[in-house]
Design a protein around this motif. Structure first.
Motif, mmCIF file in Angstrom:
data_model
loop_
_atom_site.group_PDB
_atom_site.id
_atom_site.type_symbol
_atom_site.label_atom_id
_atom_site.label_comp_id
_atom_site.label_asym_id
_atom_site.label_seq_id
_atom_site.Cartn_x
_atom_site.Cartn_y
_atom_site.Cartn_z
ATOM 1 N N THR A 1 -15.696 1.294 1.036
ATOM 2 C CA THR A 1 -14.387 1.512 0.427
ATOM 3 C C THR A 1 -14.563 1.875 -1.047
ATOM 4 N N ALA A 2 -13.494 2.406 -1.622
ATOM 5 C CA ALA A 2 -13.544 2.830 -3.019
ATOM 6 C C ALA A 2 -13.316 1.677 -3.985
ATOM 7 N N ALA A 3 -13.047 0.491 -3.475
ATOM 8 C CA ALA A 3 -12.726 -0.649 -4.337
ATOM 9 C C ALA A 3 -13.973 -1.122 -5.083
ATOM 10 N N LYS B 1 0.837 -1.208 0.000
ATOM 11 C CA LYS B 1 0.000 0.000 0.000
ATOM 12 C C LYS B 1 0.868 1.253 0.000
ATOM 13 N N GLU C 1 -7.988 1.820 7.598
ATOM 14 C CA GLU C 1 -8.847 0.839 6.950
ATOM 15 C C GLU C 1 -9.910 0.340 7.926
ATOM 16 N N GLY D 1 -8.045 -0.410 -3.773
ATOM 17 C CA GLY D 1 -8.760 -0.083 -2.546
ATOM 18 C C GLY D 1 -9.140 -1.250 -1.671
#
Length: 325
Positions: free
Chosen positions: A161-163, A37, A279, A105
Protein backbone atom coordinates in the motif's frame (compact mmCIF):
# COMPACT_ATOMS: atom_id res chain seq x y z
CA UNK A 1 -75.62 -6.83 7.10
CA UNK A 2 -72.48 -6.99 5.01
CA UNK A 3 -69.37 -8.64 6.29
CA UNK A 4 -66.38 -6.34 6.58
CA UNK A 5 -63.38 -7.57 4.68
CA UNK A 6 -59.97 -6.39 5.89
CA UNK A 7 -56.39 -7.03 4.96
CA UNK A 8 -55.06 -9.82 7.17
CA UNK A 9 -52.18 -8.82 9.42
CA UNK A 10 -48.95 -10.67 8.92
CA UNK A 11 -47.26 -11.40 12.21
CA UNK A 12 -43.53 -10.94 11.89
CA UNK A 13 -41.56 -12.82 14.57
CA UNK A 14 -39.70 -10.56 16.98
CA UNK A 15 -36.51 -12.52 16.36
CA UNK A 16 -36.72 -11.80 12.62
CA UNK A 17 -37.12 -8.07 13.25
CA UNK A 18 -34.19 -8.08 15.66
CA UNK A 19 -32.02 -9.98 13.19
CA UNK A 20 -32.87 -7.50 10.42
CA UNK A 21 -32.11 -4.53 12.66
CA UNK A 22 -28.83 -6.17 13.68
CA UNK A 23 -27.72 -6.63 10.08
CA UNK A 24 -28.62 -3.02 9.29
CA UNK A 25 -26.75 -1.81 12.37
CA UNK A 26 -23.52 -3.61 11.43
CA UNK A 27 -23.79 -2.31 7.86
CA UNK A 28 -24.48 1.30 8.94
CA UNK A 29 -21.74 1.32 11.56
CA UNK A 30 -19.23 -0.14 9.09
CA UNK A 31 -20.30 2.43 6.50
CA UNK A 32 -18.60 5.15 8.54
CA UNK A 33 -15.16 3.79 7.64
CA UNK A 34 -16.14 3.35 4.00
CA UNK A 35 -17.60 6.87 3.96
CA UNK A 36 -14.32 8.21 5.32
CA UNK A 37 -12.53 6.89 2.26
CA UNK A 38 -15.21 8.23 -0.07
CA UNK A 39 -15.01 11.66 1.52
CA UNK A 40 -11.21 11.78 1.72
CA UNK A 41 -11.03 11.02 -1.98
CA UNK A 42 -13.21 13.98 -2.96
CA UNK A 43 -12.01 16.86 -0.75
CA UNK A 44 -9.63 17.86 2.02
CA UNK A 45 -10.35 16.24 5.38
CA UNK A 46 -11.36 19.46 7.23
CA UNK A 47 -13.75 20.28 4.38
CA UNK A 48 -15.48 16.90 4.56
CA UNK A 49 -15.80 16.94 8.34
CA UNK A 50 -16.92 20.57 8.46
CA UNK A 51 -19.76 20.00 5.99
CA UNK A 52 -20.66 16.71 7.60
CA UNK A 53 -21.29 18.25 11.02
CA UNK A 54 -22.69 21.68 10.15
CA UNK A 55 -25.98 20.24 8.78
CA UNK A 56 -26.18 17.78 11.68
CA UNK A 57 -25.76 20.55 14.24
CA UNK A 58 -28.27 22.76 12.41
CA UNK A 59 -30.88 19.99 12.57
CA UNK A 60 -30.20 18.55 16.02
CA UNK A 61 -29.62 21.68 18.13
CA UNK A 62 -33.08 23.32 17.64
CA UNK A 63 -34.88 20.01 18.17
CA UNK A 64 -32.96 19.13 21.32
CA UNK A 65 -33.11 22.69 22.68
CA UNK A 66 -36.90 22.91 22.29
CA UNK A 67 -37.33 19.45 23.80
CA UNK A 68 -35.09 20.28 26.75
CA UNK A 69 -36.96 23.54 27.36
CA UNK A 70 -40.30 21.74 27.23
CA UNK A 71 -39.20 18.89 29.53
CA UNK A 72 -37.08 21.14 31.76
CA UNK A 73 -33.98 19.02 31.12
CA UNK A 74 -31.53 21.73 30.06
CA UNK A 75 -28.00 20.59 30.95
CA UNK A 76 -26.18 22.38 33.74
CA UNK A 77 -23.04 24.32 32.72
CA UNK A 78 -20.82 21.64 34.28
CA UNK A 79 -22.63 18.87 32.39
CA UNK A 80 -22.47 20.86 29.16
CA UNK A 81 -18.73 21.39 29.58
CA UNK A 82 -18.15 17.69 30.26
CA UNK A 83 -20.09 16.71 27.14
CA UNK A 84 -18.09 19.20 25.07
CA UNK A 85 -14.89 17.53 26.24
CA UNK A 86 -16.31 14.07 25.50
CA UNK A 87 -17.37 15.26 22.04
CA UNK A 88 -13.92 16.69 21.28
CA UNK A 89 -12.31 13.39 22.24
CA UNK A 90 -14.75 10.73 21.06
CA UNK A 91 -15.88 12.50 17.90
CA UNK A 92 -13.57 15.33 16.79
CA UNK A 93 -10.24 13.74 17.74
CA UNK A 94 -11.29 10.22 16.86
CA UNK A 95 -12.76 11.02 13.45
CA UNK A 96 -9.87 13.28 12.49
CA UNK A 97 -7.48 10.37 13.09
CA UNK A 98 -9.64 7.91 11.13
CA UNK A 99 -9.95 10.20 8.09
CA UNK A 100 -6.27 11.10 8.22
CA UNK A 101 -5.19 7.45 8.34
CA UNK A 102 -7.53 6.42 5.52
CA UNK A 103 -6.42 9.39 3.43
CA UNK A 104 -2.79 8.29 3.86
CA UNK A 105 -3.64 4.83 2.54
CA UNK A 106 -4.32 2.72 5.65
CA UNK A 107 -6.96 0.12 4.80
CA UNK A 108 -10.43 0.73 6.21
CA UNK A 109 -10.50 -2.77 7.77
CA UNK A 110 -7.24 -2.13 9.61
CA UNK A 111 -8.56 1.17 10.94
CA UNK A 112 -11.81 -0.49 12.03
CA UNK A 113 -9.95 -3.28 13.87
CA UNK A 114 -7.79 -0.81 15.80
CA UNK A 115 -11.00 1.02 16.73
CA UNK A 116 -12.51 -2.32 17.75
CA UNK A 117 -9.93 -3.06 20.45
CA UNK A 118 -10.84 0.13 22.31
CA UNK A 119 -13.02 -1.74 24.85
CA UNK A 120 -10.06 -4.02 25.62
CA UNK A 121 -7.74 -1.09 26.25
CA UNK A 122 -10.39 0.75 28.25
CA UNK A 123 -11.10 -2.30 30.42
CA UNK A 124 -7.42 -2.98 31.08
CA UNK A 125 -6.03 0.53 31.49
CA UNK A 126 -8.94 2.50 32.91
CA UNK A 127 -9.72 -0.09 35.55
CA UNK A 128 -6.89 0.97 37.87
CA UNK A 129 -7.62 4.65 37.16
CA UNK A 130 -11.30 4.21 38.06
CA UNK A 131 -10.44 2.09 41.07
CA UNK A 132 -12.01 -1.17 39.88
CA UNK A 133 -10.56 -4.66 39.68
CA UNK A 134 -9.19 -5.88 36.34
CA UNK A 135 -9.32 -9.69 35.97
CA UNK A 136 -6.17 -11.32 34.62
CA UNK A 137 -8.10 -12.68 31.66
CA UNK A 138 -8.83 -9.14 30.47
CA UNK A 139 -5.11 -8.46 30.26
CA UNK A 140 -4.77 -11.69 28.29
CA UNK A 141 -7.54 -10.48 25.98
CA UNK A 142 -5.73 -7.18 25.44
CA UNK A 143 -2.51 -8.98 24.49
CA UNK A 144 -4.42 -11.25 22.08
CA UNK A 145 -6.19 -8.23 20.57
CA UNK A 146 -2.93 -6.37 20.04
CA UNK A 147 -1.57 -9.51 18.38
CA UNK A 148 -4.52 -9.51 15.97
CA UNK A 149 -3.95 -5.84 15.19
CA UNK A 150 -0.26 -6.52 14.54
CA UNK A 151 -1.15 -9.33 12.13
CA UNK A 152 -3.63 -7.25 10.14
CA UNK A 153 -1.29 -4.25 10.10
CA UNK A 154 1.60 -6.41 8.87
CA UNK A 155 -0.63 -7.89 6.14
CA UNK A 156 -1.77 -4.41 5.14
CA UNK A 157 1.75 -2.96 5.05
CA UNK A 158 3.13 -6.01 3.26
CA UNK A 159 0.56 -5.71 0.48
CA UNK A 160 2.41 -2.76 -1.03
CA UNK A 161 0.00 0.00 0.00
CA UNK A 162 1.00 3.63 -0.39
CA UNK A 163 0.64 4.31 3.34
CA UNK A 164 3.88 5.30 5.10
CA UNK A 165 4.87 3.12 8.06
CA UNK A 166 4.12 5.81 10.63
CA UNK A 167 0.55 6.23 9.37
CA UNK A 168 -0.45 3.02 11.16
CA UNK A 169 0.08 4.79 14.49
CA UNK A 170 -2.60 7.38 13.68
CA UNK A 171 -5.62 5.09 14.29
CA UNK A 172 -4.10 4.27 17.68
CA UNK A 173 -4.20 7.97 18.54
CA UNK A 174 -7.90 8.00 17.68
CA UNK A 175 -8.47 4.89 19.75
CA UNK A 176 -6.75 6.55 22.69
CA UNK A 177 -9.11 9.52 22.24
CA UNK A 178 -11.99 7.07 22.67
CA UNK A 179 -10.36 5.62 25.78
CA UNK A 180 -9.94 9.10 27.25
CA UNK A 181 -13.57 9.94 26.47
CA UNK A 182 -14.62 6.73 28.23
CA UNK A 183 -12.74 7.85 31.34
CA UNK A 184 -14.43 11.28 31.28
CA UNK A 185 -17.84 9.70 30.73
CA UNK A 186 -17.40 7.13 33.50
CA UNK A 187 -16.50 9.88 35.95
CA UNK A 188 -19.69 11.83 35.21
CA UNK A 189 -22.01 11.92 38.26
CA UNK A 190 -25.13 11.81 36.07
CA UNK A 191 -25.96 10.49 32.60
CA UNK A 192 -26.97 12.74 29.71
CA UNK A 193 -29.88 11.80 27.39
CA UNK A 194 -28.45 10.22 24.18
CA UNK A 195 -29.98 12.69 21.73
CA UNK A 196 -28.89 15.64 23.86
CA UNK A 197 -25.34 14.29 24.05
CA UNK A 198 -25.27 13.72 20.29
CA UNK A 199 -26.39 17.32 19.65
CA UNK A 200 -23.63 18.67 21.90
CA UNK A 201 -21.01 16.43 20.32
CA UNK A 202 -22.04 17.34 16.77
CA UNK A 203 -22.10 21.05 17.60
CA UNK A 204 -18.64 20.78 19.15
CA UNK A 205 -17.31 18.97 16.08
CA UNK A 206 -18.95 21.50 13.75
CA UNK A 207 -17.11 24.32 15.55
CA UNK A 208 -13.78 22.45 15.65
CA UNK A 209 -13.80 21.37 12.01
CA UNK A 210 -15.11 24.72 10.75
CA UNK A 211 -12.21 26.42 12.52
CA UNK A 212 -9.75 23.94 10.97
CA UNK A 213 -11.27 24.34 7.50
CA UNK A 214 -11.23 28.14 7.65
CA UNK A 215 -7.70 28.24 9.05
CA UNK A 216 -6.42 25.95 6.27
CA UNK A 217 -8.37 27.72 3.52
CA UNK A 218 -10.54 24.70 2.80
CA UNK A 219 -13.97 25.88 3.94
CA UNK A 220 -15.51 26.13 0.46
CA UNK A 221 -16.93 22.75 -0.60
CA UNK A 222 -16.02 21.34 -4.03
CA UNK A 223 -18.64 21.21 -6.75
CA UNK A 224 -18.08 17.55 -7.62
CA UNK A 225 -20.99 15.18 -7.09
CA UNK A 226 -18.86 12.60 -5.28
CA UNK A 227 -18.35 15.02 -2.38
CA UNK A 228 -22.07 15.47 -1.76
CA UNK A 229 -22.73 11.76 -2.24
CA UNK A 230 -20.10 11.03 0.41
CA UNK A 231 -21.70 13.56 2.79
CA UNK A 232 -25.17 12.09 2.27
CA UNK A 233 -23.69 8.64 2.90
CA UNK A 234 -22.04 9.76 6.14
CA UNK A 235 -25.00 11.70 7.51
CA UNK A 236 -27.78 9.25 6.66
CA UNK A 237 -26.05 5.87 7.02
CA UNK A 238 -23.20 6.46 9.46
CA UNK A 239 -24.73 9.01 11.85
CA UNK A 240 -28.50 8.58 11.88
CA UNK A 241 -28.44 4.92 10.79
CA UNK A 242 -25.60 3.71 12.99
CA UNK A 243 -26.39 5.82 16.05
CA UNK A 244 -30.16 5.39 15.82
CA UNK A 245 -30.00 1.63 15.36
CA UNK A 246 -27.54 1.36 18.23
CA UNK A 247 -29.99 2.87 20.71
CA UNK A 248 -32.94 0.97 19.23
CA UNK A 249 -31.12 -2.34 19.63
CA UNK A 250 -29.86 -1.33 23.06
CA UNK A 251 -33.45 -1.05 24.28
CA UNK A 252 -34.49 -4.18 22.40
CA UNK A 253 -31.74 -6.69 23.24
CA UNK A 254 -29.42 -5.02 25.79
CA UNK A 255 -25.81 -3.85 25.95
CA UNK A 256 -24.22 -7.33 25.86
CA UNK A 257 -25.84 -8.32 22.57
CA UNK A 258 -25.08 -4.94 20.99
CA UNK A 259 -21.42 -5.16 22.01
CA UNK A 260 -21.33 -8.63 20.47
CA UNK A 261 -22.49 -7.15 17.15
CA UNK A 262 -19.60 -4.66 17.35
CA UNK A 263 -17.22 -7.61 16.88
CA UNK A 264 -18.46 -7.88 13.29
CA UNK A 265 -17.59 -4.29 12.32
CA UNK A 266 -13.92 -4.88 11.46
CA UNK A 267 -14.47 -8.02 9.31
CA UNK A 268 -17.41 -6.46 7.48
CA UNK A 269 -15.44 -3.25 6.86
CA UNK A 270 -12.41 -5.21 5.62
CA UNK A 271 -14.48 -7.21 3.13
CA UNK A 272 -16.43 -4.12 2.09
CA UNK A 273 -13.22 -2.15 1.52
CA UNK A 274 -11.74 -4.99 -0.51
CA UNK A 275 -14.80 -5.22 -2.76
CA UNK A 276 -15.41 -1.49 -3.15
CA UNK A 277 -11.87 -0.09 -3.24
CA UNK A 278 -9.73 -3.11 -4.08
CA UNK A 279 -8.01 -3.02 -0.68
CA UNK A 280 -5.82 -6.00 0.18
CA UNK A 281 -7.50 -8.92 1.96
CA UNK A 282 -5.20 -11.89 2.40
CA UNK A 283 -5.57 -15.11 4.45
CA UNK A 284 -3.23 -13.47 7.00
CA UNK A 285 -5.66 -10.53 7.18
CA UNK A 286 -8.56 -12.91 7.83
CA UNK A 287 -6.54 -14.68 10.53
CA UNK A 288 -5.69 -11.40 12.22
CA UNK A 289 -9.34 -10.32 12.20
CA UNK A 290 -10.33 -13.67 13.73
CA UNK A 291 -7.72 -13.20 16.48
CA UNK A 292 -9.09 -9.71 17.18
CA UNK A 293 -12.63 -11.08 17.49
CA UNK A 294 -11.37 -13.84 19.80
CA UNK A 295 -9.77 -11.24 22.07
CA UNK A 296 -13.01 -9.29 22.49
CA UNK A 297 -14.96 -12.52 23.08
CA UNK A 298 -12.51 -13.49 25.83
CA UNK A 299 -12.91 -10.14 27.59
CA UNK A 300 -16.69 -10.12 27.15
CA UNK A 301 -17.06 -13.60 28.63
CA UNK A 302 -15.13 -12.45 31.67
CA UNK A 303 -17.21 -9.29 32.02
CA UNK A 304 -20.52 -11.13 31.69
CA UNK A 305 -19.95 -14.22 33.81
CA UNK A 306 -21.67 -14.31 37.23
CA UNK A 307 -19.50 -12.89 40.00
CA UNK A 308 -18.34 -15.04 42.84
CA UNK A 309 -19.01 -13.87 46.36
CA UNK A 310 -15.41 -12.96 46.96
CA UNK A 311 -15.17 -10.87 43.79
CA UNK A 312 -17.52 -8.13 44.97
CA UNK A 313 -18.94 -5.57 42.56
CA UNK A 314 -15.74 -4.09 41.17
CA UNK A 315 -15.31 -6.08 37.99
CA UNK A 316 -14.20 -3.73 35.27
CA UNK A 317 -16.99 -3.25 32.71
CA UNK A 318 -16.34 -3.46 29.00
CA UNK A 319 -18.26 -0.65 27.37
CA UNK A 320 -17.38 1.30 24.29
CA UNK A 321 -18.21 5.00 24.15
CA UNK A 322 -20.76 5.68 21.47
CA UNK A 323 -20.01 8.28 18.90
CA UNK A 324 -21.22 9.10 15.44
CA UNK A 325 -18.86 7.43 12.99
Amino acid sequence: MSKQIGIPRIAIPRSAVTATLSVLFVACWSSGFIGAKLGAGSAEIPTVLMWRFLPLAAVLVPIVWLSARHLNTMPAPRTLGRQVVIGMLSQSGYLLSVYWAVDLGVNTGTTALIDGIQPLVAAALLGPVLGVAVPRTQWVGLVIGLGGVAMVTAADAGAGTAAPWWSYAIPFLGMLCLVASTFVEQRAPTSTPPLQALAIHCSTSAIVFTALAVASGNAVPPSVNTFWIALLWLIVLSTFGGYGLYWLLLRRVGITSVNTLMFLIAPVTAVWGALMFGESFTPFTALGLAVGILAVVVVTRVGNRPKKRDEGEDACPVRAPITSR
